[in-house]
Design an enzyme around this catalytic site. Structure first.
Site, PDB file in Angstrom:
ATOM      1  N   PHE A 159      10.490  25.200  11.201  1.00  0.00           N
ATOM      2  CA  PHE A 159       9.179  25.211  10.551  1.00  0.00           C
ATOM      3  C   PHE A 159       9.402  25.318   9.049  1.00  0.00           C
ATOM      4  CE2 PHE A 159       5.259  27.490   9.189  1.00  0.00           C
ATOM      5  CZ  PHE A 159       4.294  26.702   9.789  1.00  0.00           C
ATOM      6  N   THR A 201       8.037  27.398   3.563  1.00  0.00           N
ATOM      7  CA  THR A 201       8.508  28.113   2.377  1.00  0.00           C
ATOM      8  C   THR A 201       9.380  27.233   1.478  1.00  0.00           C
ATOM      9  OG1 THR A 201       8.451  30.164   3.632  1.00  0.00           O
ATOM     10  CG2 THR A 201       9.823  30.152   1.667  1.00  0.00           C
ATOM     11  N   PRO A 231      11.734  27.365  -2.474  1.00  0.00           N
ATOM     12  CA  PRO A 231      12.447  28.361  -3.283  1.00  0.00           C
ATOM     13  C   PRO A 231      11.524  29.198  -4.182  1.00  0.00           C
ATOM     14  CG  PRO A 231      13.678  26.308  -3.260  1.00  0.00           C
ATOM     15  CD  PRO A 231      12.385  26.040  -2.532  1.00  0.00           C
ATOM     16  N   ARG A 279      26.510  63.163  23.722  1.00  0.00           N
ATOM     17  CA  ARG A 279      27.212  63.800  22.615  1.00  0.00           C
ATOM     18  C   ARG A 279      26.936  65.315  22.610  1.00  0.00           C
ATOM     19  NH1 ARG A 279      31.129  63.091  18.536  1.00  0.00           N
ATOM     20  NH2 ARG A 279      30.585  64.515  16.845  1.00  0.00           N
ATOM     21  N   ILE A 293      20.659  59.886  14.492  1.00  0.00           N
ATOM     22  CA  ILE A 293      21.029  60.612  15.717  1.00  0.00           C
ATOM     23  C   ILE A 293      22.489  60.336  16.077  1.00  0.00           C
ATOM     24  CG2 ILE A 293      20.595  60.692  18.225  1.00  0.00           C
ATOM     25  CD1 ILE A 293      17.578  60.470  17.526  1.00  0.00           C
ATOM     26  N   HIS A 294      22.955  59.126  15.793  1.00  0.00           N
ATOM     27  CA  HIS A 294      24.357  58.786  16.066  1.00  0.00           C
ATOM     28  C   HIS A 294      25.315  59.401  15.039  1.00  0.00           C
ATOM     29  CE1 HIS A 294      22.735  55.643  18.736  1.00  0.00           C
ATOM     30  NE2 HIS A 294      23.950  55.430  19.189  1.00  0.00           N
ATOM     31  N   GLU A 334       7.530  35.237   7.903  1.00  0.00           N
ATOM     32  CA  GLU A 334       6.186  34.884   8.417  1.00  0.00           C
ATOM     33  C   GLU A 334       5.103  35.780   7.806  1.00  0.00           C
ATOM     34  OE1 GLU A 334       5.684  33.532  12.376  1.00  0.00           O
ATOM     35  OE2 GLU A 334       7.615  32.503  12.393  1.00  0.00           O
ATOM     36  N   THR A 337       4.996  38.646   4.318  1.00  0.00           N
ATOM     37  CA  THR A 337       5.488  39.998   4.002  1.00  0.00           C
ATOM     38  C   THR A 337       4.441  41.048   4.389  1.00  0.00           C
ATOM     39  OG1 THR A 337       4.466  39.940   1.835  1.00  0.00           O
ATOM     40  CG2 THR A 337       6.741  39.100   1.981  1.00  0.00           C
ATOM     41  N   SER A 338       4.855  42.308   4.336  1.00  0.00           N
ATOM     42  CA  SER A 338       3.900  43.394   4.616  1.00  0.00           C
ATOM     43  C   SER A 338       2.699  43.301   3.682  1.00  0.00           C
ATOM     44  CB  SER A 338       4.586  44.757   4.449  1.00  0.00           C
ATOM     45  OG  SER A 338       5.402  45.022   5.573  1.00  0.00           O
TER      46      SER A 338
HETATM   47  C1  LIG Z   1      -1.346  34.891   1.107  1.00  0.00           C
HETATM   48  C2  LIG Z   1      -2.148  33.948   1.979  1.00  0.00           C
HETATM   49  C3  LIG Z   1      -2.817  34.683   3.120  1.00  0.00           C
HETATM   50  C4  LIG Z   1      -3.228  33.323   1.091  1.00  0.00           C
HETATM   51  O1  LIG Z   1      -3.937  32.371   1.804  1.00  0.00           O
HETATM   52  P1  LIG Z   1      -4.977  31.452   1.026  1.00  0.00           P
HETATM   53  O2  LIG Z   1      -5.993  32.308   0.334  1.00  0.00           O
HETATM   54  O3  LIG Z   1      -4.239  30.492   0.163  1.00  0.00           O
HETATM   55  O4  LIG Z   1      -5.643  30.632   2.200  1.00  0.00           O
HETATM   56  P2  LIG Z   1      -7.171  30.447   2.572  1.00  0.00           P
HETATM   57  O5  LIG Z   1      -7.867  29.814   1.388  1.00  0.00           O
HETATM   58  O6  LIG Z   1      -7.730  31.693   3.114  1.00  0.00           O
HETATM   59  O7  LIG Z   1      -7.085  29.387   3.752  1.00  0.00           O
HETATM   60  C5  LIG Z   1      -6.756  28.015   3.508  1.00  0.00           C
HETATM   61  C6  LIG Z   1      -7.333  27.153   4.590  1.00  0.00           C
HETATM   62  O8  LIG Z   1      -6.725  27.484   5.836  1.00  0.00           O
HETATM   63  C7  LIG Z   1      -7.721  27.961   6.750  1.00  0.00           C
HETATM   64  N1  LIG Z   1      -7.171  29.073   7.519  1.00  0.00           N
HETATM   65  C8  LIG Z   1      -6.608  30.173   7.024  1.00  0.00           C
HETATM   66  N2  LIG Z   1      -6.200  30.979   8.018  1.00  0.00           N
HETATM   67  C9  LIG Z   1      -6.577  30.358   9.156  1.00  0.00           C
HETATM   68  C10 LIG Z   1      -6.480  30.666  10.541  1.00  0.00           C
HETATM   69  N3  LIG Z   1      -5.900  31.802  10.945  1.00  0.00           N
HETATM   70  N4  LIG Z   1      -6.973  29.795  11.440  1.00  0.00           N
HETATM   71  C11 LIG Z   1      -7.532  28.634  11.044  1.00  0.00           C
HETATM   72  N5  LIG Z   1      -7.652  28.267   9.751  1.00  0.00           N
HETATM   73  C12 LIG Z   1      -7.185  29.120   8.845  1.00  0.00           C
HETATM   74  C13 LIG Z   1      -8.889  28.411   5.892  1.00  0.00           C
HETATM   75  O9  LIG Z   1     -10.114  28.347   6.574  1.00  0.00           O
HETATM   76  C14 LIG Z   1      -8.829  27.384   4.766  1.00  0.00           C
HETATM   77  O10 LIG Z   1      -9.373  26.155   5.227  1.00  0.00           O
HETATM   78  P3  LIG Z   1     -10.448  25.354   4.355  1.00  0.00           P
HETATM   79  O11 LIG Z   1      -9.734  24.964   3.093  1.00  0.00           O
HETATM   80  O12 LIG Z   1     -11.578  26.290   4.072  1.00  0.00           O
HETATM   81  O13 LIG Z   1     -10.842  24.179   5.191  1.00  0.00           O
HETATM   82  C15 LIG Z   1      -1.255  32.801   2.552  1.00  0.00           C
HETATM   83  O14 LIG Z   1      -0.738  32.033   1.500  1.00  0.00           O
HETATM   84  C16 LIG Z   1      -0.127  33.336   3.396  1.00  0.00           C
HETATM   85  O15 LIG Z   1      -0.304  33.585   4.580  1.00  0.00           O
HETATM   86  N6  LIG Z   1       1.069  33.488   2.805  1.00  0.00           N
HETATM   87  C17 LIG Z   1       2.286  33.824   3.545  1.00  0.00           C
HETATM   88  C18 LIG Z   1       2.921  32.586   4.046  1.00  0.00           C
HETATM   89  C19 LIG Z   1       3.998  32.826   5.081  1.00  0.00           C
HETATM   90  O16 LIG Z   1       3.795  33.541   6.029  1.00  0.00           O
HETATM   91  N7  LIG Z   1       5.111  32.161   4.898  1.00  0.00           N
HETATM   92  C20 LIG Z   1       6.205  32.184   5.814  1.00  0.00           C
HETATM   93  C21 LIG Z   1       6.337  30.822   6.432  1.00  0.00           C
HETATM   94  S1  LIG Z   1       7.662  30.696   7.520  1.00  0.00           S
HETATM   95  C22 LIG Z   1       8.685  29.492   6.837  1.00  0.00           C
HETATM   96  O17 LIG Z   1       8.298  28.640   6.133  1.00  0.00           O
HETATM   97  C23 LIG Z   1      10.115  29.467   7.172  1.00  0.00           C
HETATM   98  C24 LIG Z   1      10.588  30.643   7.826  1.00  0.00           C
HETATM   99  S2  LIG Z   1      10.602  30.452   9.487  1.00  0.00           S
HETATM  100  O18 LIG Z   1       9.897  31.404  10.128  1.00  0.00           O
HETATM  101  O19 LIG Z   1      11.648  29.751   9.924  1.00  0.00           O
END
Ligand SMILES: CC(C)(COP(=O)(O)OP(=O)(O)OC[C@H]1O[C@@H](n2cnc3c(N)ncnc32)[C@H](O)[C@@H]1OP(=O)(O)O)[C@@H](O)C(=O)NCCC(=O)NCCSC(=O)CCS(=O)O
Length: 378
Positions: free
Chosen positions: A121, A124, A126, A266, A335-336, A361, A363-364
């Protein structure tokens, strides 16, 4: 929460698999930086790689509660493997199920859900982690298809995956609504593993920087509508976060169980250390916090199964469970004593593995943003 017969069976199957076929090998996989592909195939046969995907699309057709129960069990054996399973299930399978055309589901979802292929997926970048809409990766229309250029960061299974969901800007003037999602086979020319990260923990899974260099895909590679990519990402990440919370619970539980066993063996000051109130109270606090976190995970999963909104509950579960897990794993090391700090025991590995649950996915602090928005909407 009381589990039904099917949920109990799935949890017990996952527990037996994890304890028998995963746990004995985790140090070797950590050293190799690799999980055998045959193990992922076996997880696919058991239904663990596309758990909530309906059977008609190659999945196990299980509910979200069963999924988080299975994920807890896998995480209790190896954090890295649980992350590979988690990314494959959700966001990957979940996004394809929700937004894929019948042709895309046939071609990409079925093999992914069966564990025949593995997914990554790529959201993200850089410079764009929490600020996920600030993407620079571009997808430009050329002929009948799209050409992708850009760099993606911290991509789970980036080296081993067969396909990736890639988010790229298709219309720079439309901000969040100018992002689209593409299904990209990792053997496409222009998909390059730029580096494999050296990490603190979860070393059995690969985490990569991926460069897209004139990576060309067909018109049929777009998942969802043009401009719908950011929504595809956020909608599926919010569900995926219940899974990260379940992983946190699994790793915390494994550290707790190791600490309890150690405390029962232990001896110090003429008795088993579990008889010292300081140790027993520490174990009592650990068990209580794990139970609270598990109930939060199950609650969010139950809401999801009922088709009810669960964004706030998912964020709360991830926030609490991931922070709790680091605390519990640290207490298990305590504990260890000195043995907790060396590799003779697993608690040092679990503590390293669990730390990232507060980061990936979302941060906190991203979870706090989402919880805050939920509260403001009340
Ligand atoms: C920090 C954020 C939460 C900020 O979000 P935004 O304010 O930029 O987003 P919104 O304007 O609220 O939403 C945009 C758009 O999406 C729709 N939306 C939002 N959430 C949902 C939902 N749960 N279900 C359905 N739709 C949703 C919302 O309605 C808006 O739509 P419209 O434009 O109105 O049509 C956000 O930026 C955030 O979560 N940041 C963290 C990102 C993250 O978790 N990144 C890690 C990714 S993992 C990766 O890439 C590689 C690692 S991997 O796991 O291998």
């Amino acid at each position: 929460m009381l589990l039904n017969e099917e949920q109990t069976l799935i949890r017990d199957t996952a527990r037996a698999f994890a304890q028998e076929q995963v746990l004995p090998h985790v140090r070797a996989w950590e050293a190799a930086g690799e999980i055998p592909r045959s193990l992922l195939a076996e997880m696919g046969r058991l239904g663990f790689m596309g758990m909530t995907v309906p059977a008609e699309w190659g999945g196990a057709g299980a509910d979200m509660v069963s999924y988080v129960l299975a994920l807890e069990e896998i995480a209790a054996a190896d954090g890295g493997l649980s992350t590979v399973m988690s990314v494959n299930n959700s966001p990957d399978c979940a996004a394809l199920l929700a937004y894929g055309s019948p042709e895309q589901k046939e071609k990409w979802l079925k093999p992914l859900a069966r564990g025949e292929t593995l997914g990554a997926f790529c959201l993200t970048e850089p410079h764009a982690g929490s600020d996920a809409s600030n993407l620079k990766t571009r997808a430009e229309k050329r002929g009948n298809g799209w050409v992708l250029n850009g760099v993606k960061q911290f991509i789970t299974s980036g080296r081993t995956a067969d396909m990736a969901l890639v988010f790229a800007v298709t219309d720079p003037s439309s901000s969040k609504r100018g992002i689209s999602c593409f299904i990209v086979p990792t053997d496409a020319p222009g998909y390059r593993v730029a580096s494999v990260e050296k990490k603190l923990g979860q070393k059995s899974s690969d985490t990569c920087q991926i460069a897209f260099e004139d990576c060309t895909v067909g018109a049929d590679a777009m998942l969802g509508e043009e401009g719908e990519g950011y929504r595809v990402a956020l909608a599926n990440l919010s569900v995926g976060r219940i899974g990260i919370a379940a992983q946190s619970v699994g790793m915390a539980r494994a550290a707790f169980e190791a600490a309890r066993s150690y405390a029962q063996e232990r001896e110090a000051f003429g008795t088993r250390i579990v008889n010292h109130q300081a140790v027993l109270f520490r174990l009592a606090d650990m068990a209580t916090k794990i139970t609270v976190a598990r109930q939060m995970v199950l609650h969010a999963a139950t809401l999801r199964d009922a088709g009810r909104p669960c964004l706030t509950e998912a964020a709360m579960a991830k926030l609490y469970a991931s922070e709790m897990a680091e605390e519990v794993c640290s207490a298990a090391i305590q504990i260890h004593g000195g043995y907790g700090y060396v590799s003779d025991y697993l608690v040092e590995k679990i503590w390293r593995d669990v730390r990232v649950c507060q980061i990936y996915e979302g941060t906190s602090d991203v979870q706090r943003i989402l919880i805050g928005r939920g509260l403001a909407a009340l």
